[in-house]
Design an enzyme around this catalytic site. Structure first.
Site, PDB file in Angstrom:
ATOM      1  N   ASP A  65       0.841  -1.195   0.000  1.00 25.97           N
ATOM      2  CA  ASP A  65       0.000   0.000   0.000  1.00 25.97           C
ATOM      3  C   ASP A  65       0.879   1.248   0.000  1.00 25.97           C
ATOM      4  OD1 ASP A  65       0.805  -0.187   2.649  1.00 25.97           O
ATOM      5  OD2 ASP A  65      -1.166   0.169   3.499  1.00 25.97           O
ATOM      6  N   TYR A  67       2.895   4.814   0.695  1.00 27.10           N
ATOM      7  CA  TYR A  67       3.532   5.461   1.840  1.00 27.10           C
ATOM      8  C   TYR A  67       2.488   6.339   2.531  1.00 27.10           C
ATOM      9  CZ  TYR A  67       7.992   4.213  -0.416  1.00 27.10           C
ATOM     10  OH  TYR A  67       9.045   3.547  -0.999  1.00 27.10           O
ATOM     11  N   PHE A  78       6.552   2.187  -4.245  1.00 25.15           N
ATOM     12  CA  PHE A  78       7.953   2.383  -3.839  1.00 25.15           C
ATOM     13  C   PHE A  78       8.504   3.766  -4.200  1.00 25.15           C
ATOM     14  CE2 PHE A  78       7.724  -2.304  -4.161  1.00 25.15           C
ATOM     15  CZ  PHE A  78       8.095  -2.620  -2.854  1.00 25.15           C
ATOM     16  N   HIS A 187      11.523  -9.075   0.484  1.00 27.63           N
ATOM     17  CA  HIS A 187      11.130  -7.677   0.329  1.00 27.63           C
ATOM     18  C   HIS A 187      12.344  -6.772   0.555  1.00 27.63           C
ATOM     19  CE1 HIS A 187       8.859  -3.935   1.105  1.00 27.63           C
ATOM     20  NE2 HIS A 187       7.891  -4.515   0.420  1.00 27.63           N
TER      21      HIS A 187
END
Length: 221
Positions: A65, A67, A78, A187
């Site tokens: 989701d 920031y 990202f 990740h």
């Protein structure tokens, strides 16, 4: 909610907009944005689709989701706006590119330059309440973005899907791996990266190799 999705996507997604779940989702998002500070700005919720058109998609990167702090999210997973401090995950992405390709660590964390080369930067959830990570999960966004992934899988060929972390890896069930390439790793968040699950995956050089094999232009990461 501004439904400003590029025409190239509407052919594949138009049926979703009239479904009950999407109408409920729209009502929820409109209420959240009217009562709370939410991100990204409402006119950038579908920015990933505006910046990377369906016909141009050759790489898909899946985030969870947006920031949730001020000035960061602008609709590309990202990615942050120019001049914004790089969040830890993005910093680790750039460090891996630096190691993998010898590309100098960039000043800007704005990944628009990737989107404009055919990299779909797709969060599974497209909105979030300020300072509350995951606050808009499981209210319909995942249904919509799963349809996006499935449509790309069904109607395109030789797309490189980058699945980072356990959440993204679950999306493999939506992808026809006979037609597309899937790169999986931990990740880029510090929790995963510091356990040796991110650095050294060489996903960026691998993606470019796969694109060249498919006679596609590599991405200038």
């Amino acid at each position: 909610m501004d439904l400003n999705i590029h025409e190239s996507w509407k052919f594949h997604l138009k049926d979703e907009f009239s479904k009950p779940y999407f109408k409920s989702l729209t009502a929820f998002v409109n209420e959240e944005y009217s009562k709370h500070q939410c991100f990204p700005p409402s006119n950038q919720i579908f920015n990933a689709f505006e910046q990377c058109h369906f016909n141009d998609v050759k790489v898909v990167i899946i985030g969870q989701d947006p920031y949730h702090d001020f000035g960061q999210a602008h609709g590309l997973c990202f990615s942050v706006n120019d001049g914004v401090k790089h969040p830890p995950s993005l910093s680790n992405i750039f460090k891996e590119i630096e190691q993998d390709l010898g590309v100098e660590y960039p000043k800007s964390g704005n990944l628009l330059r990737w989107a404009n080369q055919g990299v779909l930067l797709l969060n599974a959830t497209l909105t979030v309440r300020a300072h509350e990570a995951g606050s808009h999960q499981k209210i319909g966004w995942e249904t919509f973005t799963n349809t996006v992934i499935k449509s790309i899988s069904d109607y395109k060929e030789n797309v490189v899907f980058m699945l980072w972390g356990s959440f993204a890896k679950q999306k493999i069930k939506l992808i026809d791996i006979k037609k597309h390439a899937v790169l999986q790793s931990g990740h880029p968040s510090p929790l995963s990266a510091n356990r040796g699950l991110w650095f050294g995956n060489k996903h960026f050089s691998k993606a470019n190799f796969l694109l060249q094999q498919a006679l596609e232009k590599p991405v200038n990461w």
